[in-house]
Design a protein around this motif. Sequence first.
Motif, mmCIF file in Angstrom:
data_model
loop_
_atom_site.group_PDB
_atom_site.id
_atom_site.type_symbol
_atom_site.label_atom_id
_atom_site.label_comp_id
_atom_site.label_asym_id
_atom_site.label_seq_id
_atom_site.Cartn_x
_atom_site.Cartn_y
_atom_site.Cartn_z
ATOM 1 N N TYR A 78 3.963 4.484 -9.849
ATOM 2 C CA TYR A 78 4.555 4.581 -8.520
ATOM 3 C C TYR A 78 3.466 4.899 -7.512
ATOM 4 N N ARG A 79 3.759 4.659 -6.233
ATOM 5 C CA ARG A 79 2.888 5.159 -5.173
ATOM 6 C C ARG A 79 3.201 6.639 -4.986
ATOM 7 N N SER A 80 2.181 7.412 -4.730
ATOM 8 C CA SER A 80 2.353 8.848 -4.564
ATOM 9 C C SER A 80 2.975 9.159 -3.201
ATOM 10 N N ARG A 81 3.834 10.149 -3.171
ATOM 11 C CA ARG A 81 4.409 10.606 -1.904
ATOM 12 C C ARG A 81 3.634 11.787 -1.342
ATOM 13 N N THR A 82 2.872 12.464 -2.203
ATOM 14 C CA THR A 82 2.184 13.676 -1.758
ATOM 15 C C THR A 82 0.678 13.496 -1.622
ATOM 16 N N ASP A 83 0.067 12.733 -2.515
ATOM 17 C CA ASP A 83 -1.394 12.559 -2.494
ATOM 18 C C ASP A 83 -1.714 11.169 -1.963
ATOM 19 N N GLY A 143 -3.437 7.421 -5.061
ATOM 20 C CA GLY A 143 -2.832 8.666 -5.536
ATOM 21 C C GLY A 143 -1.888 8.413 -6.700
ATOM 22 N N GLY A 144 -1.107 7.340 -6.610
ATOM 23 C CA GLY A 144 -0.185 6.989 -7.688
ATOM 24 C C GLY A 144 -0.915 6.561 -8.950
ATOM 25 N N ILE A 145 -1.993 5.791 -8.786
ATOM 26 C CA ILE A 145 -2.787 5.381 -9.945
ATOM 27 C C ILE A 145 -3.425 6.603 -10.595
ATOM 28 N N GLY A 146 -3.926 7.529 -9.787
ATOM 29 C CA GLY A 146 -4.512 8.759 -10.321
ATOM 30 C C GLY A 146 -3.496 9.588 -11.084
ATOM 31 N N ALA A 163 -7.003 -7.044 -0.149
ATOM 32 C CA ALA A 163 -5.830 -7.854 -0.490
ATOM 33 C C ALA A 163 -5.063 -7.241 -1.668
ATOM 34 N N VAL A 164 -5.792 -6.795 -2.698
ATOM 35 C CA VAL A 164 -5.136 -6.182 -3.858
ATOM 36 C C VAL A 164 -4.440 -4.887 -3.449
ATOM 37 N N TYR A 165 -5.075 -4.087 -2.588
ATOM 38 C CA TYR A 165 -4.459 -2.840 -2.129
ATOM 39 C C TYR A 165 -3.151 -3.134 -1.396
ATOM 40 N N ILE A 166 -3.173 -4.123 -0.511
ATOM 41 C CA ILE A 166 -1.961 -4.470 0.241
ATOM 42 C C ILE A 166 -0.869 -4.980 -0.702
ATOM 43 N N LEU A 167 -1.250 -5.790 -1.685
ATOM 44 C CA LEU A 167 -0.254 -6.265 -2.656
ATOM 45 C C LEU A 167 0.357 -5.107 -3.443
ATOM 46 N N LEU A 168 -0.476 -4.164 -3.874
ATOM 47 C CA LEU A 168 0.054 -2.996 -4.587
ATOM 48 C C LEU A 168 0.941 -2.155 -3.680
ATOM 49 N N TRP A 169 0.588 -2.058 -2.408
ATOM 50 C CA TRP A 169 1.391 -1.325 -1.434
ATOM 51 C C TRP A 169 2.790 -1.943 -1.348
ATOM 52 N N ILE A 170 2.849 -3.269 -1.391
ATOM 53 C CA ILE A 170 4.130 -3.975 -1.293
ATOM 54 C C ILE A 170 4.903 -3.909 -2.612
ATOM 55 N N ILE A 171 4.202 -4.086 -3.735
ATOM 56 C CA ILE A 171 4.854 -4.220 -5.038
ATOM 57 C C ILE A 171 5.285 -2.881 -5.633
ATOM 58 N N LEU A 172 4.416 -1.862 -5.568
ATOM 59 C CA LEU A 172 4.725 -0.581 -6.210
ATOM 60 C C LEU A 172 5.766 0.192 -5.412
#
Length: 73
Positions: free
Chosen positions: A5-10, A18-21, A49-58
């Motif tokens: 998931y994408r992190s809500r706090t970090d 933050g979510g990957i960590g 581009a990969v960051y934006i895709l992960l932002w959309i997908i995760l």
Amino acid sequence: MKKLYRSRTDRWIAGVCGGIGEYLEIDPNIIRVIWAIVTAITGFLPGIAVYILLWIILPERGTAHPVEAPAGA
């Protein structure tokens, strides 16, 4: 089972690093440094581009909803 998931706090921008960590159980700042180095080495566009895709997908932690089966199925 662990899910990514994408992190809500970090988070600095969208919480991707933050979510990957959190998923890998390592300091998200290490992920950020690695991401910045790889992005700079590859000419910026692929990393961004990969960051934006992960932002959309995760999904953001706590916002994922289960998909319901259609009525009558």
